[in-house]
Design a protein around this motif. Structure first.
Motif, short mmCIF file in Angstrom:
data_model
loop_
_atom_site.label_atom_id
_atom_site.label_comp_id
_atom_site.label_asym_id
_atom_site.label_seq_id
_atom_site.Cartn_x
_atom_site.Cartn_y
_atom_site.Cartn_z
N LEU A 1 -7.19 -8.05 -9.03
CA LEU A 1 -7.56 -6.66 -8.77
C LEU A 1 -7.21 -6.22 -7.35
O LEU A 1 -7.04 -5.04 -7.09
CB LEU A 1 -9.06 -6.46 -8.98
N LEU A 2 -7.07 -7.19 -6.43
CA LEU A 2 -6.72 -6.87 -5.04
C LEU A 2 -5.20 -6.72 -4.87
O LEU A 2 -4.74 -6.44 -3.76
CB LEU A 2 -7.25 -7.93 -4.08
N GLY A 3 -4.46 -6.86 -5.94
CA GLY A 3 -3.00 -6.75 -5.86
C GLY A 3 -2.49 -5.49 -5.18
O GLY A 3 -1.55 -5.56 -4.38
N PRO A 4 -3.07 -4.32 -5.45
CA PRO A 4 -2.58 -3.10 -4.79
C PRO A 4 -2.71 -3.12 -3.27
O PRO A 4 -2.11 -2.30 -2.59
CB PRO A 4 -3.46 -2.00 -5.40
N ALA A 5 -3.50 -4.05 -2.74
CA ALA A 5 -3.65 -4.15 -1.29
C ALA A 5 -2.58 -5.01 -0.64
O ALA A 5 -2.37 -4.92 0.58
CB ALA A 5 -5.03 -4.70 -0.94
N LYS B 1 0.82 -1.22 0.00
CA LYS B 1 0.00 0.00 0.00
C LYS B 1 0.85 1.27 0.00
O LYS B 1 0.45 2.29 -0.55
CB LYS B 1 -0.95 -0.01 1.20
N THR B 2 2.03 1.22 0.60
CA THR B 2 2.89 2.41 0.59
C THR B 2 3.33 2.74 -0.82
O THR B 2 3.47 3.92 -1.18
CB THR B 2 4.11 2.22 1.51
N PHE B 3 3.56 1.71 -1.64
CA PHE B 3 3.97 1.93 -3.02
C PHE B 3 2.82 2.51 -3.84
O PHE B 3 3.01 3.43 -4.65
CB PHE B 3 4.43 0.61 -3.64
N VAL B 4 1.62 1.98 -3.63
CA VAL B 4 0.45 2.49 -4.34
C VAL B 4 0.19 3.94 -3.96
O VAL B 4 -0.13 4.79 -4.82
CB VAL B 4 -0.77 1.60 -4.05
#
Length: 459
Positions: A223-227, A69-72
């Motif tokens: 789709l949940l990859g960014p989490a 999440k910090t990267f997103v």
């Protein structure tokens, strides 16, 4: 057993390795690897494993879970800094058609949009992302919200899936590719990937009542990859920690990173223990303020914390679903390093140049009858400090127009002006309409509301 960097004292290195060994043994995890960063440099790494005579190196990948999440968040702040969105924008403005269209970008970043914590259906962390092929599938229809929008912090994994989709919409390509090109490559993080690349650790569950293990599935969450999708190493995460602490002009400015670590919702009270900024967790551990993030996915736990006051950061990674807490270990490594080798203050040095007009402003000023001291710092910066502990004070950044902007505490963002008399001398300081004068309610001063004509007197 590894101990690759010798910049720390031998006693410090031994104490750090002891922390890792205890966490691995008492936490019953197949392996743990950790690292310490000091002033932006990786100065120590260590590891332990269940295999005699072997331990993972600092180049072995582990799944880092919600550290993703910090990267997103950095990707989203890049879009903001480029003028492609505003944090106050509702999601609908840029990503129409989702059930969370009224939630703002800032609320998604800070988990304050009121969205559900998890997806409907089977546990998303342990099942393939193909089960949720569309954004409509990541929130339960009619039950998307658990709290009023903007009222409280409520962690939401689907919220970060929406932020990843927002990045894809505005960049026109998958968020993972945007991350690689705009963030990972410039920072030299070539061992941080969406899917595991050799060498990498396998993830395990350890039986709670017996010393036996079960492999966990290594899923692509779609789709949940960014989490929570990313895999990384302590070497790469040391670069990430150094970036979070100081910024990098190729990726994100230090001022924007400072904005990310300011509390967006909470913390509450003087005894706060945790809070959340824009994609960064905040923690108060024994009076030490940390920022960073923790992470877990089936088979893995991760922790990355930065202590700005100590100039330290620490990373810990493990490959067990529960038991050993890499999150707690990372904080302990900072504490141990700071206690063994406290940060040396920078040497005092005089200013390289001085503006006589600014020098004349220094010294005592009074807000009503409350004394304050104005100090001149480097780059024409000022510091206004109250004489009474706990009263309002701030540091101020010089602006091109001759004013100053507050950087912290009550006066953060407020404008400080020097108001001059007809002869050019400094009459008073105006700080967001608060007037500071050279005397406490001096008869000739510009005191709001005027002065009693009798002035100071005994009763």
């Amino acid at each position: 057993m590894t101990d690759q960097y010798d910049e720390l004292l031998p006693t410090t290195r031994r104490a750090l390795l002891h922390q890792v060994a205890v966490a691995q043994a008492e936490g019953r995890t197949p392996s743990m690897v950790a690292a310490v960063v000091r002033d932006g440099r990786l100065v120590w790494s260590g590891a332990r494993s269940m295999i005699d005579g072997h331990a993972p190196t600092a180049d072995v990948q582990y799944r880092i879970g919600s550290l993703t999440k910090t990267f997103v968040a950095v990707l989203v702040l890049r879009l903001r800094d480029e003028g492609l969105l505003d944090l106050a924008d509702p999601l609908e403005r840029h990503l129409p058609g989702t059930p969370a269209g009224g939630v703002t970008v800032a609320q998604l970043l800070s988990h304050s949009g009121g969205l559900a914590a998890e997806t409907p259906g089977p546990w998303w962390e342990r099942t393939d992302g193909s089960l949720r092929p569309h954004l409509d599938d990541i929130l339960e229809p009619g039950r998307e919200f658990k709290h009023p929008t903007g009222r409280r912090h409520h962690y939401s994994n689907p919220g970060y899936a929406l932020l990843g989709a927002l990045v894809e919409r505005l960049r026109g390509e998958p968020w993972g590719e945007v991350l690689r090109r705009e963030v990972l490559a410039p920072l030299g993080m070539d061992r941080t990937t969406l899917l595991p690349e050799h060498p990498h650790a396998g993830g395990f569950a350890v039986h709670p009542w017996a010393d036996v293990m079960l492999p966990e599935p290594l899923t692509d969450t779609g789709l949940l990859g960014p989490a929570g999708q990313l895999w990384s190493t302590v070497t790469d995460l040391a670069r990430w920690a150094a970036f979070l602490a100081g910024g990098d002009g190729k990726v994100l400015a230090a001022d924007t990173l400072a904005e990310m670590r300011r509390p967006a919702v909470g913390p509450d009270g003087a005894d706060w223990s945790s809070g959340y900024g824009l994609g960064l967790q905040l923690a108060n551990r024994d009076g030490r303020v940390l920022y960073g993030h923790t992470g877990s996915m089936p088979g893995f736990t991760a922790g990355l914390w930065v202590s700005e006051s100590d100039g330290l950061a620490a990373i810990a990674l493990s490959n067990a679903t529960s038991g050993a807490s890499a999150q707690q270990l990372a904080a302990e490594l900072i504490r141990v390093t700071a206690e063994h080798e406290p940060r040396l203050p920078e040497p005092w040095r005089p200013l390289s140049s001085v503006d006589e007009e600014l020098l004349a402003l220094t010294g005592p000023w009074y807000w009503g009858a409350a004394p304050h001291t104005l100090r001149l710092l480097a780059d024409r910066a000022l510091e206004l400090a109250p004489s009474k502990p706990g009263a309002r004070g701030s540091r101020f950044r010089a602006e091109p127009d001759g004013t100053w902007t507050g950087l912290d505490n009550y006066y953060a963002g407020e404008t400080l002006r020097v108001v001059r008399a007809a002869d050019g001398s400094a009459s008073h300081l105006d700080l967001g309409t608060f007037v500071f004068t050279r005397e406490p309610y001096g008869p000739a001063d510009a005191v709001p509301g005027g002065m009693d004509p009798q002035g100071w007197r005994a009763y």
